[in-house]
Motif scaffolding. Structure first.
Motif, PDB file in Angstrom:
ATOM      1  N   ALA A  42       0.828  -1.204   0.000  1.00  0.00           N
ATOM      2  CA  ALA A  42       0.000   0.000   0.000  1.00  0.00           C
ATOM      3  C   ALA A  42       0.864   1.256   0.000  1.00  0.00           C
ATOM      4  O   ALA A  42       0.573   2.221  -0.714  1.00  0.00           O
ATOM      5  CB  ALA A  42      -0.930  -0.008   1.207  1.00  0.00           C
ATOM      6  N   ALA A  43       1.922   1.263   0.790  1.00  0.00           N
ATOM      7  CA  ALA A  43       2.791   2.432   0.853  1.00  0.00           C
ATOM      8  C   ALA A  43       3.542   2.642  -0.459  1.00  0.00           C
ATOM      9  O   ALA A  43       3.719   3.774  -0.913  1.00  0.00           O
ATOM     10  CB  ALA A  43       3.784   2.278   2.005  1.00  0.00           C
ATOM     11  N   ARG A  54       1.716   2.827  12.238  1.00  0.00           N
ATOM     12  CA  ARG A  54       3.087   2.674  11.762  1.00  0.00           C
ATOM     13  C   ARG A  54       3.211   2.827  10.256  1.00  0.00           C
ATOM     14  O   ARG A  54       4.313   2.735   9.716  1.00  0.00           O
ATOM     15  CB  ARG A  54       3.619   1.309  12.218  1.00  0.00           C
ATOM     16  CG  ARG A  54       4.000   1.326  13.687  1.00  0.00           C
ATOM     17  CD  ARG A  54       3.791   0.000  14.388  1.00  0.00           C
ATOM     18  NE  ARG A  54       4.177   0.118  15.794  1.00  0.00           N
ATOM     19  CZ  ARG A  54       3.410   0.667  16.751  1.00  0.00           C
ATOM     20  NH1 ARG A  54       2.214   1.138  16.437  1.00  0.00           N
ATOM     21  NH2 ARG A  54       3.837   0.760  17.992  1.00  0.00           N
ATOM     22  N   MET A  55       2.088   3.056   9.598  1.00  0.00           N
ATOM     23  CA  MET A  55       2.110   3.246   8.145  1.00  0.00           C
ATOM     24  C   MET A  55       2.899   4.498   7.764  1.00  0.00           C
ATOM     25  O   MET A  55       3.614   4.527   6.750  1.00  0.00           O
ATOM     26  CB  MET A  55       0.667   3.353   7.639  1.00  0.00           C
ATOM     27  CG  MET A  55       0.533   3.542   6.144  1.00  0.00           C
ATOM     28  SD  MET A  55       0.940   2.055   5.224  1.00  0.00           S
ATOM     29  CE  MET A  55       0.419   2.536   3.580  1.00  0.00           C
ATOM     30  N   ALA A  56       2.794   5.550   8.573  1.00  0.00           N
ATOM     31  CA  ALA A  56       3.475   6.806   8.250  1.00  0.00           C
ATOM     32  C   ALA A  56       4.977   6.623   8.164  1.00  0.00           C
ATOM     33  O   ALA A  56       5.650   7.321   7.397  1.00  0.00           O
ATOM     34  CB  ALA A  56       3.118   7.866   9.287  1.00  0.00           C
ATOM     35  N   GLY A  57       5.529   5.690   8.939  1.00  0.00           N
ATOM     36  CA  GLY A  57       6.962   5.468   8.918  1.00  0.00           C
ATOM     37  C   GLY A  57       7.465   4.774   7.677  1.00  0.00           C
ATOM     38  O   GLY A  57       8.688   4.671   7.479  1.00  0.00           O
ATOM     39  N   LEU A  58       6.564   4.299   6.825  1.00  0.00           N
ATOM     40  CA  LEU A  58       6.963   3.615   5.593  1.00  0.00           C
ATOM     41  C   LEU A  58       6.964   4.542   4.383  1.00  0.00           C
ATOM     42  O   LEU A  58       7.468   4.170   3.328  1.00  0.00           O
ATOM     43  CB  LEU A  58       6.024   2.435   5.315  1.00  0.00           C
ATOM     44  CG  LEU A  58       5.787   1.442   6.450  1.00  0.00           C
ATOM     45  CD1 LEU A  58       4.892   0.308   5.962  1.00  0.00           C
ATOM     46  CD2 LEU A  58       7.093   0.892   6.979  1.00  0.00           C
ATOM     47  N   ALA A  77      10.934   1.060   4.477  1.00  0.00           N
ATOM     48  CA  ALA A  77      10.817   2.375   3.840  1.00  0.00           C
ATOM     49  C   ALA A  77      11.811   2.526   2.693  1.00  0.00           C
ATOM     50  O   ALA A  77      11.513   3.208   1.703  1.00  0.00           O
ATOM     51  CB  ALA A  77      11.024   3.473   4.867  1.00  0.00           C
ATOM     52  N   GLU A  78      12.978   1.901   2.803  1.00  0.00           N
ATOM     53  CA  GLU A  78      13.951   1.959   1.703  1.00  0.00           C
ATOM     54  C   GLU A  78      13.412   1.268   0.458  1.00  0.00           C
ATOM     55  O   GLU A  78      13.564   1.768  -0.665  1.00  0.00           O
ATOM     56  CB  GLU A  78      15.268   1.322   2.140  1.00  0.00           C
ATOM     57  CG  GLU A  78      16.051   2.151   3.157  1.00  0.00           C
ATOM     58  CD  GLU A  78      17.362   1.488   3.530  1.00  0.00           C
ATOM     59  OE1 GLU A  78      17.689   0.425   2.927  1.00  0.00           O
ATOM     60  OE2 GLU A  78      18.070   2.022   4.397  1.00  0.00           O
ATOM     61  N   ARG A  79      12.779   0.120   0.649  1.00  0.00           N
ATOM     62  CA  ARG A  79      12.190  -0.573  -0.503  1.00  0.00           C
ATOM     63  C   ARG A  79      11.034   0.230  -1.085  1.00  0.00           C
ATOM     64  O   ARG A  79      10.857   0.291  -2.318  1.00  0.00           O
ATOM     65  CB  ARG A  79      11.714  -1.971  -0.084  1.00  0.00           C
ATOM     66  CG  ARG A  79      12.808  -2.896   0.386  1.00  0.00           C
ATOM     67  CD  ARG A  79      12.354  -4.345   0.380  1.00  0.00           C
ATOM     68  NE  ARG A  79      11.285  -4.601   1.333  1.00  0.00           N
ATOM     69  CZ  ARG A  79      11.470  -4.998   2.581  1.00  0.00           C
ATOM     70  NH1 ARG A  79      12.698  -5.156   3.049  1.00  0.00           N
ATOM     71  NH2 ARG A  79      10.433  -5.241   3.378  1.00  0.00           N
ATOM     72  N   LEU A 101       8.225  -3.622  -6.402  1.00  0.00           N
ATOM     73  CA  LEU A 101       8.934  -4.013  -5.178  1.00  0.00           C
ATOM     74  C   LEU A 101       9.847  -5.204  -5.444  1.00  0.00           C
ATOM     75  O   LEU A 101      10.892  -5.361  -4.789  1.00  0.00           O
ATOM     76  CB  LEU A 101       7.927  -4.366  -4.080  1.00  0.00           C
ATOM     77  CG  LEU A 101       7.182  -3.189  -3.439  1.00  0.00           C
ATOM     78  CD1 LEU A 101       6.032  -3.692  -2.578  1.00  0.00           C
ATOM     79  CD2 LEU A 101       8.137  -2.340  -2.600  1.00  0.00           C
ATOM     80  N   ASP A 102       9.457  -6.036  -6.402  1.00  0.00           N
ATOM     81  CA  ASP A 102      10.238  -7.225  -6.752  1.00  0.00           C
ATOM     82  C   ASP A 102      11.358  -6.897  -7.735  1.00  0.00           C
ATOM     83  O   ASP A 102      12.169  -7.775  -8.062  1.00  0.00           O
ATOM     84  CB  ASP A 102       9.303  -8.272  -7.349  1.00  0.00           C
ATOM     85  CG  ASP A 102       9.876  -9.678  -7.283  1.00  0.00           C
ATOM     86  OD1 ASP A 102      10.716  -9.935  -6.398  1.00  0.00           O
ATOM     87  OD2 ASP A 102       9.495 -10.521  -8.110  1.00  0.00           O
TER      88      ASP A 102
END
Length: 504
Positions: free
Chosen positions: A205-206, A228-232, A407-409, A479-480
């Motif tokens: 989602a992020a 914790r979504m905001a941190g992603l 978050a990096e990904r 992402l992959d």
């Protein structure tokens, strides 16, 4: 003599230039303000009188008429105090009219002549820049307005300082921009024990800015996951930060003139009214969906929101803007938000636990989630069940993957999307892709087509559901690190659209 000052009237995030004309003419002494002023503007004459007394300036015993042009545009807010006061001072030749005409002014006057902060300094600075004028605003608004580098921002603390600057007795140095606001404390996803499938859904989602619905019993961790979504999420670009800050400036929620670079997260309570969520009210202020622009809107206890409020979300989710209709105007606010919703499976919350479920099970589940209409449910790209966490998982140490690593990904996937859409589409992320561009970037191979055709028949997918699966699969492929959308990406995307019971 007619003196002219300039201010602004707000129409959504746009600031429209208003000419404040002041005429001092023979006749019975009086002070009239015309041009569709609201109550706050009409009361400005009393604040101006008191501020003039503090300035040791006497109003002439003549008829003073202030016209706010264009006269058919409604004028709302106390920020017209300063331009009205300066226009009167120019009309009685205390302030040079030519200097005043080079400025856009806004600010509320206290009775002792101090300038009180007002909302909307940032959009006003944008309007001043377009007109190639300076901006005069209260000292507290200066750091906020100074983010518009192309306009000189003068931020006096009082009416006397503004007069001294315009008469060259004590020039004011231009204000400096405020600091970039650091994000508030953001909890780490590693603190969530278990719920690996839900964590994976948060990452997807992020990465693609997909809307997400989580359904599970009380205490399963839905709110904890959403927090914790905001941190992603990656930081906002400069353009996104300015867009978001203009809305926050109108709502008066910017802190110390700083511009936030982290996506906003809004969490309204389920008792919030339609005006609070969508926008409106007496001054057509932005609502929670606009305050969440370029960020997150978390609606906990989703079915507990009124049906009317939920249904009004359908159009803004698709268009990215909301129109607040008034009797004499239509006010538009941008609202490109990411919706994260959480719901219990039924009113008691224990539908899957026969020992704890209420006597109405399983009908209570269909009745409860039936408050979410089918068209609204269809707008969620990801719909997941969040089961109760076992005690064995709770006993494990909190050593899961850190939010920073995820978050990096996410940021890498967003960078791929930015490069993909930069020249070929108005979309910014996969969740916004549509039409020919979606067919091009997410076209499945023959094996994938067979899979999605089978899923469409079995799940009864709508056209919207089909396209949302393609968008989600494109994000999973990003992402992959895959250029093509493969069958495994489609299979995972389909698994996140398993149907919940929804009303029509």
């Amino acid at each position: 003599m007619v003196a002219i000052a300039y201010s602004v009237a707000f129409e959504g995030v746009d600031a429209r230039l208003v000419e404040v004309q002041c005429s001092v003419s023979p006749g019975l002494p009086g002070f009239a303000i015309v041009g569709l002023p609201d109550k706050a503007v009409s009361e400005a004459r009393e604040r101006v009188r008191a501020a003039f007394d503090a300035l040791s300036v006497a109003l002439p015993s003549r008829r003073i008429t202030v016209n706010l042009s264009p006269a058919d545009l409604p004028k709302e807010g106390s920020h017209f105090d300063l331009p009205i006061a300066l226009a009167v001072l120019a009309a009685i030749e205390i302030v040079p009219g030519d200097e005043l005409a080079r400025c856009v002014c806004l600010g509320e006057l206290a009775l002792d002549g101090r300038l009180v902060p007002v909302t909307g300094a940032l959009p006003a600075a944008m309007a001043a820049a377009e007109e190639d004028r300076a901006l005069i605003c209260p000292r507290a608004c200066g750091p906020e307005a100074a983010w518009v580098e192309s306009v000189p921002v003068l931020a006096p603390t009082s009416l006397r300082e503004a007069v001294d600057h315009l008469t060259d007795r004590a020039p004011i140095a231009p204000a400096r921009p405020g600091t970039i606001q650091a994000p508030e404390f953001i909890a780490c996803l590693s603190e969530v024990k278990g719920q690996e499938r839900a964590k994976r859904a948060l990452e997807i989602a992020a990465a693609g800015r997909h809307h997400l619905l989580m359904v599970g019993p009380p205490g399963a961790g839905k709110s904890m996951l959403a927090a914790r979504m905001a941190g992603l999420l990656p930081p906002l670009s400069a353009a996104e930060a300015l867009e978001t800050s203009m809305i926050h400036s109108l709502a008066g929620v910017l802190k110390d003139g700083g511009i936030p670079r982290h996506p906003p997260m809004r969490e309204p309570h389920h008792t919030a009214s339609m005006a609070a969520i969508v926008g409106g009210g007496r001054s057509a202020k932005p609502g929670e969906i606009s305050l969440a622009h370029n960020g997150l809107l978390f609606l906990d206890e989703f079915p507990e929101f009124s049906r009317q409020v939920l249904e009004t979300l359908r159009q803004p989710i698709e268009t990215g803007e909301v129109v607040v209709a008034r009797a004499n105007a239509h006010v538009r606010y941008p609202c490109r938000f990411q919706l994260i919703a959480a719901a219990n499976p039924c009113r008691c919350g224990h539908l899957a636990d026969a020992a704890r479920a209420c006597s109405r099970a399983p009908n209570c589940g269909s009745d409860y989630l039936g408050k979410i209409s089918g068209p609204l449910m269809d707008r969620f790209d990801l719909r997941i069940e969040v089961p109760q966490v076992s005690f064995l998982d709770l006993d494990l140490p909190a050593d899961g993957e850190k939010s920073a690593a995820i978050a990096e990904r996410v940021e890498a996937a967003r960078a791929v999307q930015t490069a993909r859409f930069s020249e070929r589409s108005r979309a910014r992320v996969n969740a916004e892709a549509s039409g020919a561009i979606l067919d091009e970037i997410a076209a499945p191979d023959s094996e994938g087509r067979a899979l999605i055709l089978k899923a469409s028949e079995k799940l009864g997918l709508t056209a919207r559901g089909y396209h949302r699966i393609l968008r989600t699969a494109r994000t999973i492929a990003d992402l992959d690190g895959s250029e093509a959308v493969r069958v495994n990406h489609l299979a995972e995307a389909i698994s996140y659209r398993l149907p919940f019971v929804a009303g029509g």
